[in-house]
Design a protein around this motif. Sequence first.
Motif, PDB file in Angstrom:
ATOM      1  N   PRO A 113       0.963  -1.339  -0.035  1.00  0.00           N
ATOM      2  CA  PRO A 113      -0.025  -0.120  -0.027  1.00  0.00           C
ATOM      3  C   PRO A 113       0.810   0.986  -0.024  1.00  0.00           C
ATOM      4  N   THR A 114       1.604   1.549  -1.219  1.00  0.00           N
ATOM      5  CA  THR A 114       2.478   2.642  -1.109  1.00  0.00           C
ATOM      6  C   THR A 114       2.102   3.432  -2.048  1.00  0.00           C
ATOM      7  N   GLY A 115       0.729   3.548  -2.430  1.00  0.00           N
ATOM      8  CA  GLY A 115       0.272   4.629  -3.242  1.00  0.00           C
ATOM      9  C   GLY A 115      -0.832   3.865  -4.080  1.00  0.00           C
ATOM     10  N   ALA A 116      -1.371   4.691  -5.171  1.00  0.00           N
ATOM     11  CA  ALA A 116      -2.221   3.954  -5.953  1.00  0.00           C
ATOM     12  C   ALA A 116      -1.890   2.845  -6.734  1.00  0.00           C
TER      13      ALA A 116
ATOM     14  N   ARG B 240       4.961   6.823 -12.096  1.00  0.00           N
ATOM     15  CA  ARG B 240       5.162   8.283 -12.234  1.00  0.00           C
ATOM     16  C   ARG B 240       4.875   8.943 -13.540  1.00  0.00           C
ATOM     17  N   ASP B 241       4.574   8.073 -14.471  1.00  0.00           N
ATOM     18  CA  ASP B 241       3.992   8.485 -15.744  1.00  0.00           C
ATOM     19  C   ASP B 241       2.681   9.020 -15.743  1.00  0.00           C
ATOM     20  N   GLY B 242       1.901   8.576 -14.502  1.00  0.00           N
ATOM     21  CA  GLY B 242       0.676   9.312 -14.335  1.00  0.00           C
ATOM     22  C   GLY B 242      -0.195   9.937 -15.696  1.00  0.00           C
ATOM     23  N   ASP B 243      -0.203  11.346 -15.618  1.00  0.00           N
ATOM     24  CA  ASP B 243      -0.863  11.713 -16.695  1.00  0.00           C
ATOM     25  C   ASP B 243      -0.016  12.325 -17.893  1.00  0.00           C
TER      26      ASP B 243
ATOM     27  N   PRO C 284      -6.345   2.909 -12.129  1.00  0.00           N
ATOM     28  CA  PRO C 284      -7.815   2.542 -12.198  1.00  0.00           C
ATOM     29  C   PRO C 284      -8.795   3.934 -11.787  1.00  0.00           C
ATOM     30  N   LEU C 285      -8.377   4.324 -10.740  1.00  0.00           N
ATOM     31  CA  LEU C 285      -9.211   5.386 -10.030  1.00  0.00           C
ATOM     32  C   LEU C 285      -8.497   6.673  -9.630  1.00  0.00           C
ATOM     33  N   ASN C 286      -9.313   7.647  -9.721  1.00  0.00           N
ATOM     34  CA  ASN C 286      -8.515   8.958  -9.379  1.00  0.00           C
ATOM     35  C   ASN C 286      -7.696   8.609  -8.220  1.00  0.00           C
ATOM     36  N   TRP C 287      -6.562   9.449  -7.963  1.00  0.00           N
ATOM     37  CA  TRP C 287      -5.693   9.505  -6.769  1.00  0.00           C
ATOM     38  C   TRP C 287      -5.087  10.695  -6.398  1.00  0.00           C
TER      39      TRP C 287
ATOM     40  N   LYS D 261      -2.304  15.084  -7.913  1.00  0.00           N
ATOM     41  CA  LYS D 261      -3.658  14.340  -8.444  1.00  0.00           C
ATOM     42  C   LYS D 261      -3.051  13.590  -9.589  1.00  0.00           C
ATOM     43  N   SER D 262      -3.599  12.417  -9.829  1.00  0.00           N
ATOM     44  CA  SER D 262      -3.643  11.472 -10.934  1.00  0.00           C
ATOM     45  C   SER D 262      -4.901  11.124 -11.205  1.00  0.00           C
ATOM     46  N   SER D 263      -5.160  10.926 -12.569  1.00  0.00           N
ATOM     47  CA  SER D 263      -6.669  10.671 -13.045  1.00  0.00           C
ATOM     48  C   SER D 263      -6.504   9.134 -13.297  1.00  0.00           C
ATOM     49  N   GLY D 264      -7.925   8.661 -13.203  1.00  0.00           N
ATOM     50  CA  GLY D 264      -8.231   7.349 -13.177  1.00  0.00           C
ATOM     51  C   GLY D 264      -9.107   6.897 -14.367  1.00  0.00           C
ATOM     52  N   PHE D 265      -8.878   5.462 -14.609  1.00  0.00           N
ATOM     53  CA  PHE D 265      -9.633   4.929 -15.669  1.00  0.00           C
ATOM     54  C   PHE D 265     -11.030   5.236 -15.428  1.00  0.00           C
TER      55      PHE D 265
END
Length: 513
Positions: free
Chosen positions: A13-16, A267-270, A278-281, A289-293
């Motif tokens: 559990p180290t992030g999204a 780290r590739d994120g957006d 999979p989900l916003n994070w 902020k990172s967007s999710g599928f």
Amino acid sequence: MTKEVRVRFAPSPTGALHIGGLRTALYNYLFARKMGGKFLLRIEDTDQTRFVPGAEEYIQESLEWMGISPDESPWNPGEVGPYRQSERKASYMNYALDLVEKGHAYYAFDTAEELEAMRERLTAARVVQPQYNSITRTQMKNSLTLSPEEVKERLASGDPYVIRAKLPLKEEVRFHDLIRDWVLVHSSTLDDKVLMKSDGMPTYHLANIVDDHLMGITHVIRGEEWLPSAPLHVLLYRFFGWEDTMPQFAHLPLLLKPDGNGKLSKRDGDKLGFPVFPLNWIDPFTGEKSSGFRETGYLPDALLNFLAFLGWNPGDEREIFSLEELVEAFSIERIGKSGTKFDIAKAKWYNEHYLRSRNQEDLIASLQQDAQAAGTTLSQEKAGAIISLLRDRVTFPGDFWKDSQFLHQAPSDFDSEVAAKKWNADATTLLQAYAIALESGIGVPFDGASAKALLESTAEASGIKLGKVMQAVRLAVTGLGAGPDLMEVFAILGPQEVAKRIRFALKTLATVD
RNA sequence: GGUCCGUUCGUCUAGGGGUUAGGACGUAUCCCUUUCACGGAUAAAACACGGGUUCGAUUCCCGUACGGACUACCA
């Protein structure tokens, strides 16, 4: 008679949870279902320094959204819990000590500085691979070099220490991988990995083997990044005397960046223009902020289908599979060996496909929500009409709102290129007449067919070929050069609005020849 | 650098000692059509390279090149 298949997905559990992890989970799930076995989730939180609040919930929610919830997990424990390694902490030391007793592990007291010095020394001496191993350990501070008394003393006085695996100098470690067949590694290339850290927590290697054994795991399906440490794991099974129940390994090919340059990472994120989660994070520490599928508008069915085909195929030419069908068709043997570049275009195609077969009510509800979020309301009827109008032209549910803006708002300006090309005297003549006809006909039942009939008769009366001016008509009413069936658009707008828009266009575009 | 893993159209892949090397996404063209899309059709597009083995290699073996992973008291 064979044992029940038990597989696990074991994220930390180290992030999204990233999309590669989600695929690993999916393959585990598919295999478990296919074999009539169990799919467990184990949280590998042995690194206290990397704990990220919310990450666990994120994992749970992601799996739920995808419809691949585990049979046993921290939230739904079975009989082999706890399912969080931090909660199993007490048991690991005994296993490590068991190894020490058997002579397969030892205490090491070296400080970080001493380890660093050792590496520097070896590098200076041009040793290609500076590591703590059967040769260098003779020069370090550990229970193999120190006297038993000193070891005892250090332990008693609370000196920090780790427990390291004692790997054989010369031994060929051979193991079978369901995807790669036989893999052969020489033990001299392996180092004496830390099993127990000085904070009393086990490392991945120890915890993983102990827990897989205790939880009755029969197949380890994980990413290829674990392949290099698999020989160590095999050795540990041997040291513990668990070789006869050692799980079978399957190391999955990695998900690569679209340009093939390295593995797809969190780290590739957006940066790549598409989600890798999979989900916003939102990172609780940095606020990043990172967007999710999910929030981008991908449907779980589509993502599932897409992900399953990234490295696996059924061997025939079918491409569309529901989760049930995937379960039916799945086999580890048909997983490919090579890394897979992530191609978002294919994901979009899957999404379009699944979106077109989504039921009308869901889409209506989602469109109404989008409208509400934008500060307006849409009737059930109008929303339904918009869905029908745009269904075959959108990629995401959110596009129904975005792409129907011209329906909610009259154009204030017009596509200049189309105006220059298509706006002419015939068009203005026809539009003039059509506006009048519409206004006089207000109250009459108005639908696509009648709108069309009226337009056709108006054109005929003016002696104008309809095909020549249709784009101008579209331009006048929508401001755009392209779009869905115009007559259906008219039906949704209603005669009054269409006439109003035409009058505005006539006025605004009058200067253009 | 070392160890391990891999390499079929741009991408995901099927195939497997003798095939017109198949499909899908994407791209292009055509058809449908009031535009754009959808749908339908068609097209361009691949066995990394060099050696073996073999009557015959894309397929088997060995090298090379290239790519990737790992090389922490992270997982």
